[in-house]
Design a protein around this motif. Structure first.
Motif, PDB file in Angstrom:
ATOM      1  N   GLN A 289      12.111  58.114  14.864  1.00 37.64           N
ATOM      2  CA  GLN A 289      10.700  58.454  14.689  1.00 37.64           C
ATOM      3  C   GLN A 289       9.810  57.231  14.920  1.00 37.64           C
ATOM      4  O   GLN A 289       8.766  57.332  15.577  1.00 37.64           O
ATOM      5  CB  GLN A 289      10.441  59.021  13.294  1.00 37.64           C
TER       6      GLN A 289
ATOM      7  N   TYR B 152       9.565  56.535  18.548  1.00 34.60           N
ATOM      8  CA  TYR B 152       8.625  57.482  19.151  1.00 34.60           C
ATOM      9  C   TYR B 152       7.179  57.098  18.853  1.00 34.60           C
ATOM     10  O   TYR B 152       6.324  57.100  19.755  1.00 34.60           O
ATOM     11  CB  TYR B 152       8.915  58.889  18.627  1.00 34.60           C
ATOM     12  N   GLU B 153       6.893  56.769  17.607  1.00 30.02           N
ATOM     13  CA  GLU B 153       5.527  56.384  17.223  1.00 30.02           C
ATOM     14  C   GLU B 153       5.069  55.141  17.985  1.00 30.02           C
ATOM     15  O   GLU B 153       3.929  55.083  18.470  1.00 30.02           O
ATOM     16  CB  GLU B 153       5.460  56.102  15.720  1.00 30.02           C
TER      17      GLU B 153
ATOM     18  N   SER C  97       4.615  55.791  21.796  1.00 23.09           N
ATOM     19  CA  SER C  97       3.485  56.706  22.012  1.00 23.09           C
ATOM     20  C   SER C  97       2.155  55.980  21.822  1.00 23.09           C
ATOM     21  O   SER C  97       1.172  56.254  22.518  1.00 23.09           O
ATOM     22  CB  SER C  97       3.556  57.885  21.041  1.00 23.09           C
TER      23      SER C  97
ATOM     24  N   ARG D  99       7.694  62.241  28.005  1.00 25.57           N
ATOM     25  CA  ARG D  99       8.554  63.272  27.444  1.00 25.57           C
ATOM     26  C   ARG D  99       9.805  62.604  26.900  1.00 25.57           C
ATOM     27  O   ARG D  99      10.382  61.737  27.548  1.00 25.57           O
ATOM     28  CB  ARG D  99       8.919  64.334  28.485  1.00 25.57           C
TER      29      ARG D  99
ATOM     30  N   PHE E  56      13.607  66.766  12.866  1.00 19.17           N
ATOM     31  CA  PHE E  56      12.678  66.717  14.001  1.00 19.17           C
ATOM     32  C   PHE E  56      12.118  68.092  14.353  1.00 19.17           C
ATOM     33  O   PHE E  56      11.056  68.171  14.978  1.00 19.17           O
ATOM     34  CB  PHE E  56      13.329  66.032  15.202  1.00 19.17           C
TER      35      PHE E  56
ATOM     36  N   TYR F 216       9.238  67.900  12.208  1.00 23.16           N
ATOM     37  CA  TYR F 216       8.293  66.925  12.778  1.00 23.16           C
ATOM     38  C   TYR F 216       7.453  67.573  13.874  1.00 23.16           C
ATOM     39  O   TYR F 216       6.249  67.330  13.997  1.00 23.16           O
ATOM     40  CB  TYR F 216       9.079  65.734  13.315  1.00 23.16           C
ATOM     41  N   ASN F 217       8.112  68.376  14.713  1.00 27.83           N
ATOM     42  CA  ASN F 217       7.434  69.291  15.640  1.00 27.83           C
ATOM     43  C   ASN F 217       6.473  68.577  16.599  1.00 27.83           C
ATOM     44  O   ASN F 217       5.334  69.005  16.792  1.00 27.83           O
ATOM     45  CB  ASN F 217       6.676  70.365  14.844  1.00 27.83           C
ATOM     46  N   ALA F 218       6.937  67.500  17.210  1.00 23.55           N
ATOM     47  CA  ALA F 218       6.127  66.831  18.232  1.00 23.55           C
ATOM     48  C   ALA F 218       6.240  67.611  19.542  1.00 23.55           C
ATOM     49  O   ALA F 218       7.350  67.946  19.979  1.00 23.55           O
ATOM     50  CB  ALA F 218       6.599  65.402  18.430  1.00 23.55           C
ATOM     51  N   PRO F 219       5.127  67.916  20.192  1.00 24.35           N
ATOM     52  CA  PRO F 219       5.166  68.778  21.376  1.00 24.35           C
ATOM     53  C   PRO F 219       5.886  68.164  22.572  1.00 24.35           C
ATOM     54  O   PRO F 219       6.367  68.905  23.443  1.00 24.35           O
ATOM     55  CB  PRO F 219       3.685  69.001  21.691  1.00 24.35           C
ATOM     56  N   ASN F 220       5.973  66.853  22.640  1.00 22.97           N
ATOM     57  CA  ASN F 220       6.605  66.226  23.812  1.00 22.97           C
ATOM     58  C   ASN F 220       8.008  65.709  23.522  1.00 22.97           C
ATOM     59  O   ASN F 220       8.537  64.878  24.251  1.00 22.97           O
ATOM     60  CB  ASN F 220       5.728  65.100  24.365  1.00 22.97           C
ATOM     61  N   ILE F 221       8.622  66.206  22.426  1.00 20.51           N
ATOM     62  CA  ILE F 221      10.020  65.885  22.139  1.00 20.51           C
ATOM     63  C   ILE F 221      10.867  67.126  22.362  1.00 20.51           C
ATOM     64  O   ILE F 221      10.647  68.167  21.739  1.00 20.51           O
ATOM     65  CB  ILE F 221      10.218  65.388  20.693  1.00 20.51           C
TER      66      ILE F 221
END
Length: 323
Positions: free
Chosen positions: A19, A22-23, A26, A34, A48, A51-56
């Motif tokens: 995470q 990713y943070e 980003s 992606r 995750f 967490y629901n990140a749209p680009n993961i």
């Protein structure tokens, strides 16, 4: 420039590292990215999903093993760490074969943190089929090249003849043999990289020393902060590799002393404490390392090294810094 594609693999112990990776990447710039996260247990997969990140894009270990039966077949022969090593080229191959729209894929270890945009590295790599990064051991640590001249923290593959051939050969290599054992020609998934320049064309070794700064080379550099940005000597720090971070005897242990270097105040305050603080904030519970005194000579050597090279970050100091 287009969409950038990154993949990594981890289990629930490393989900917080993933995470934070990713943070950080980003936040480094606003380019479209992606991420392909390979979750090696159900807990990390569910984490995750929440967490629901749209680009993961999440891929379970069961999906990976279902796609590569040869990978699953060797699983009983490998330790947990060895199976992660074995699977590294597999996750790259899975993404390349299931997402044909991408032109280039970068594998990242989950315990990286980006301070700058990776675009400077993409510019350096150019149209190379493969990019890798050396450990950059200093002369005192040069004997460690026996474990592999290059590190697996960052590897990129382009969808061209040599990029795909290299990736596929690496996959075949690790399925055949991938153990935490040193031989003349092999060590885990790492030593295979030594031969890529001879076996394939257009393989590029990244020269920017701000990339993949890590316990094994940070002692080579002066770490500083200028106008809110971190520098490695005169170069911006692009990403740091927090490998082997653990707790020993009530303190965070960086392993930097193992490379005959001291954890300076700048390394502690600018690099490690912010990273550890974020992990703790997310709920990370560090793994406590218990040192086995099976070899008295090794134990004495470790104590001697740590007497001369400061290594640990004491937890009370960290708590004070947070307050």
């Amino acid at each position: 420039m287009g969409l950038r594609h990154f993949c990594t693999l981890f289990n629930s112990f490393y989900q917080y590292h993933a995470q934070v990776l990713y943070e950080s990447i980003s936040a480094a710039d606003n380019t479209d990215k992606r991420f392909y996260f390979f979750c090696f247990d159900n807990a990390s997969l569910e984490y995750f999903r929440q967490y629901n990140a749209p680009n993961i894009q999440l891929i379970s270990v069961q999906e990976l093993e279902g796609y590569f039966p040869d990978l699953l077949a060797v699983k009983p022969q490998r330790s947990i760490a060895e199976y992660f090593f074995t699977s590294t080229p597999a996750v790259c191959k899975y993404v390349m074969e299931n997402y044909p729209e991408m032109d280039e894929l970068v594998y990242l270890d989950a315990d990286l943190y980006f301070y700058q945009s990776p675009e400077i590295l993409f510019k350096e790599i150019g149209n190379s089929s493969v990019s890798i990064i050396s450990h950059r051991f200093n002369l005192l640590n040069s004997f460690r090249n026996i474990y592999g001249y290059y590190n697996v923290g960052w590897i990129s593959f382009r969808r061209d003849k040599d990029g795909l051939a290299c990736m596929n050969k690496w996959f075949d290599n690790t399925v055949e043999w991938c153990y935490d054992k040193l031989t003349w020609k092999r060590y885990a998934d790492q030593k295979y990289l030594n031969y890529w320049n001879k076996e394939f064309s257009n393989v590029y070794a990244i020269k920017n020393k701000g990339a993949n700064v890590a316990p094994w080379n940070v002692g080579n550099y002066k770490i500083s902060s200028r106008s809110g940005e971190l520098y490695v000597d005169e170069m911006p720090l692009i990403f740091y590799h927090f490998a082997s971070l653990k707790v020993v005897e009530g303190a965070y242990y960086t392993t930097i002393s193992s490379y005959f270097s001291t954890v300076s105040k700048e390394i502690i305050e600018l690099i490690y404490k912010p990273y550890i603080s974020r992990l703790i904030q997310l709920g990370f519970v560090p793994r406590v390392s218990v040192r086995l005194n099976t070899n008295p000579l090794v134990t004495k050597l470790r104590r001697l090294i740590r007497r001369f090279f400061k290594d640990s970050i004491v937890i009370p100091d960290l708590e004070k810094s947070k307050g």
